[in-house]
Design an enzyme around this catalytic site. Structure first.
Site, PDB file in Angstrom:
ATOM      1  N   GLY A   1      99.439  97.048  85.340  1.00 47.18           N
ATOM      2  CA  GLY A   1      98.686  97.649  84.247  1.00 47.18           C
ATOM      3  C   GLY A   1      97.184  97.529  84.300  1.00 47.18           C
TER       4      GLY A   1
ATOM      5  N   PRO B   1     101.191  95.365  90.196  1.00 53.71           N
ATOM      6  CG  PRO B   1      99.503  94.649  91.653  1.00 53.71           C
ATOM      7  CD  PRO B   1     100.847  94.254  91.100  1.00 53.71           C
ATOM      8  N   GLY B   2     100.147  98.769  90.385  1.00 58.38           N
ATOM      9  CA  GLY B   2     100.327 100.018  91.118  1.00 58.38           C
ATOM     10  C   GLY B   2      98.982 100.703  91.256  1.00 58.38           C
ATOM     11  NE  ARG B   3      96.455 103.445  86.045  1.00 59.87           N
ATOM     12  CZ  ARG B   3      96.897 104.600  85.530  1.00 59.87           C
ATOM     13  NH1 ARG B   3      96.322 105.729  85.867  1.00 59.87           N
ATOM     14  NH2 ARG B   3      97.894 104.600  84.670  1.00 59.87           N
TER      15      ARG B   3
ATOM     16  CB  CYS C   1     101.031 131.654  85.192  1.00 61.89           C
ATOM     17  SG  CYS C   1     100.640 132.574  86.667  1.00 61.89           S
TER      18      CYS C   1
HETATM   19  N1  LLP Z   1     105.506  97.691  86.148  1.00 57.99           N
HETATM   20  C1  LLP Z   1     106.159  98.477  85.289  1.00 57.99           C
HETATM   21  C2  LLP Z   1     107.406  97.998  84.696  1.00 57.99           C
HETATM   22  C3  LLP Z   1     105.648  99.753  84.971  1.00 57.99           C
HETATM   23  O1  LLP Z   1     106.297 100.515  84.113  1.00 57.99           O
HETATM   24  C4  LLP Z   1     104.446 100.194  85.571  1.00 57.99           C
HETATM   25  C5  LLP Z   1     103.900 101.511  85.278  1.00 57.99           C
HETATM   26  C6  LLP Z   1     103.810  99.327  86.477  1.00 57.99           C
HETATM   27  C7  LLP Z   1     104.361  98.086  86.744  1.00 57.99           C
HETATM   28  C8  LLP Z   1     102.552  99.707  87.195  1.00 57.99           C
HETATM   29  O2  LLP Z   1     101.487  99.888  86.331  1.00 57.99           O
HETATM   30  P1  LLP Z   1     100.004 100.125  86.924  1.00 57.99           P
HETATM   31  O3  LLP Z   1      99.553  98.817  87.554  1.00 57.99           O
HETATM   32  O4  LLP Z   1     100.094 101.198  87.910  1.00 57.99           O
HETATM   33  O5  LLP Z   1      99.219 100.481  85.741  1.00 57.99           O
HETATM   34  N2  LLP Z   1     101.826 108.282  85.344  1.00 57.99           N
HETATM   35  C9  LLP Z   1     100.899 107.508  84.524  1.00 57.99           C
HETATM   36  C10 LLP Z   1     101.125 106.020  84.652  1.00 57.99           C
HETATM   37  C11 LLP Z   1     102.540 105.580  84.351  1.00 57.99           C
HETATM   38  C12 LLP Z   1     102.724 104.090  84.451  1.00 57.99           C
HETATM   39  C13 LLP Z   1     104.159 103.724  84.316  1.00 57.99           C
HETATM   40  N3  LLP Z   1     104.466 102.355  84.516  1.00 57.99           N
HETATM   41  C14 LLP Z   1      99.475 107.902  84.882  1.00 57.99           C
HETATM   42  O6  LLP Z   1      99.293 108.762  85.746  1.00 57.99           O
HETATM   43  O7  LLP Z   1      98.530 107.387  84.290  1.00 57.99           O
END
Ligand code: LLP
Length: 421
Positions: free
Chosen positions: A239, A276-278, A346
């Site tokens: 997050g 972490p992902g983003r 479109c």
């Molecule tokens: N762990 C869980 C259980 C999650 O649901 C998520 C993201 C993460 C980790 C990773 O979160 P991050 O570090 O990436 O913030 N499509 C949306 C974001 C959806 C996030 C869903 N869950 C966007 O493009 O902003």
């Protein structure tokens, strides 16, 4: 910091001019930087140094096999949310004991798959899921390691569609009911409840909501231990937000986030996982597109690109901002004029930016959408029968196509006609 910079007037990904990739692959395409991915992963490693920990990349942010393998080779674990992501993680070389399985709707088939292939833990989100996992594991004669995801009822202060820790959100079990659920878990065969899991949302730009959530988790750890549960691991979710534009407020750094983790849960003697992902993938990728037309409208100009909402859906879905920069570096002091940057799909929602001040760009010129490495290609579709956007990865002065653009024939071949047609 990332590795997409202008050199000799041309935007590069590391040592590769993006225009060179475009000449070979065609536009639109995504391009990822190995050096940036590596750097971001290592920032988390450094932030948690001294703590027993595992950084599990949230594969939902970017599930390309090459990206996963790059991170796996650095020692990363994976956070998966489907049987498909689980298989991809294994295929990329991630051992089962480094994979955590999240998500509110795991099926029994997915549970079986992970128990057979090896799993670090299931992050369980409800009592029915716990009961199903117990049945599946007991029938296989194994014990499933489990962390229960708790919902701490904390507003992460992020976009409504990506906040997950409020009581009205579908995620986790209410923290107030945690003791009951752990007691139930202790009674169930095939379940070894060894951890607590929490994730309150994505693109958080403040530490305070994390701090509130982690303090609740620390308190719950002590309570559950007093109840006799052997809690020895905490999954603190993902997050942490990224800067999408230089003028935005700057989100906290991984080092500050790591210090917060140590401050809030560091004295519990637990092994800590984060997801972490983003932050790892977001600024490690760009999407490159070409201008098809510049169109003069009533009181505004439209820049019509060959990329659309099916390739990058974040602006349409979350009103998200992505910096848009020309591949050819504009001269210092070049005039800028506001344009609406749109795709060919479109619907009016197919708008990337409204009234964005950009240098004059004409047909054939190319732009890059920055911060597109997370939730970009993974969310792409073939809407309007537009072939799925390809992906490229750069490593120093080399680049490789890591997902090719499907041909129209391949696209067509996936549809089949029923017998009456
Ligand atoms: N762990 C869980 C259980 C999650 O649901 C998520 C993201 C993460 C980790 C990773 O979160 P991050 O570090 O990436 O913030 N499509 C949306 C974001 C959806 C996030 C869903 N869950 C966007 O493009 O902003």
């Amino acid at each position: 910091m990332d590795h997409f910079v202008y050199r000799d007037g041309a935007l590069h990904a590391e040592d590769v001019p993006l225009a060179e990739v475009a000449a070979q692959v065609g536009t639109p395409f995504y391009c990822y930087s190995t050096a940036t991915l590596t750097r971001h992963y290592q920032l988390f490693e450094e932030a948690l140094h001294g703590l027993d920990h595992l950084v599990c990349f949230a594969m939902k942010a970017n599930g390309n096999l090459a990206v996963i393998r790059t991170l796996a080779q650095l020692g990363a674990g994976m956070d998966v949310v489907s049987g498909g992501e689980y298989r991809k993680a294994l295929a990329a070389g991630v051992p089962g004991e480094r994979i955590v399985f999240s998500g509110v709707g795991k099926t029994r088939a997915e549970m079986r798959l992970a128990l057979e292939g090896g799993i670090r833990q299931f992050n369980v989100e409800s009592e029915p899921e716990l009961a199903a996992l117990s049945e599946v594991a007991a029938a296989m004669g194994v014990e499933a390691p489990v962390a229960i995801r708790v919902n701490p009822d904390i507003d992460a202060g992020t976009h409504d569609k990506i906040a997950t820790g409020r009581k009205e959100d579908k995620f986790g079990i209410p923290i107030a009911r945690a003791r009951e659920v752990y007691a139930e878990a202790a009674r169930l065969p095939g379940i070894r409840a060894c951890g607590i899991d929490v994730h309150i949302g994505s693109q958080l730009t403040e530490l305070a909501p994390f701090e509130a959530a982690y303090r609740r988790v620390a308190e719950l750890t002590r309570t559950l231990r007093a109840d006799g549960h052997a809690i020895d691991r905490l999954d603190l979710g993902g997050g942490l937000g990224i800067p999408y534009t230089a003028s935005n407020e700057v989100p906290p750094l991984p080092a500050e986030y790591g210090a917060l983790i140590k401050r809030t849960v560091g004295d519990l003697g637990c092994s800590v996982e984060i997801e972490p992902g983003r932050l790892i993938a977001g600024n490690a990728g760009v999407m490159v597109a070409s201008v098809i037309y510049r169109k003069r409208g009533e009181g505004r100009d439209f820049l019509i690109l060959d990329a659309a909402m099916n390739d990058l859906v974040r602006p349409a879905l979350y009103d998200a901002w992505h910096d848009i920069v020309p591949l050819a570096e504009p001269a210092a002091g070049a005039a800028r004029a506001p344009v609406d940057v749109v795709g060919p799909v479109c619907e009016s929602g197919d708008t990337f930016a409204r009234q964005r001040p950009l240098p004059m760009l004409e047909s054939g010129e190319m732009v890059a959408f920055r911060s597109a490495g997370a939730y970009g290609a993974v969310m792409a579709s073939e809407y309007n029968a537009r072939p799925l956007v390809p992906e490229v990865m750069v490593h120093g002065d080399q680049f490789g196509v890591i997902r090719a653009r499907p041909s129209f024939d391949e696209m067509l071949a996936r549809d089949t006609l029923p017998q009456w047609l």
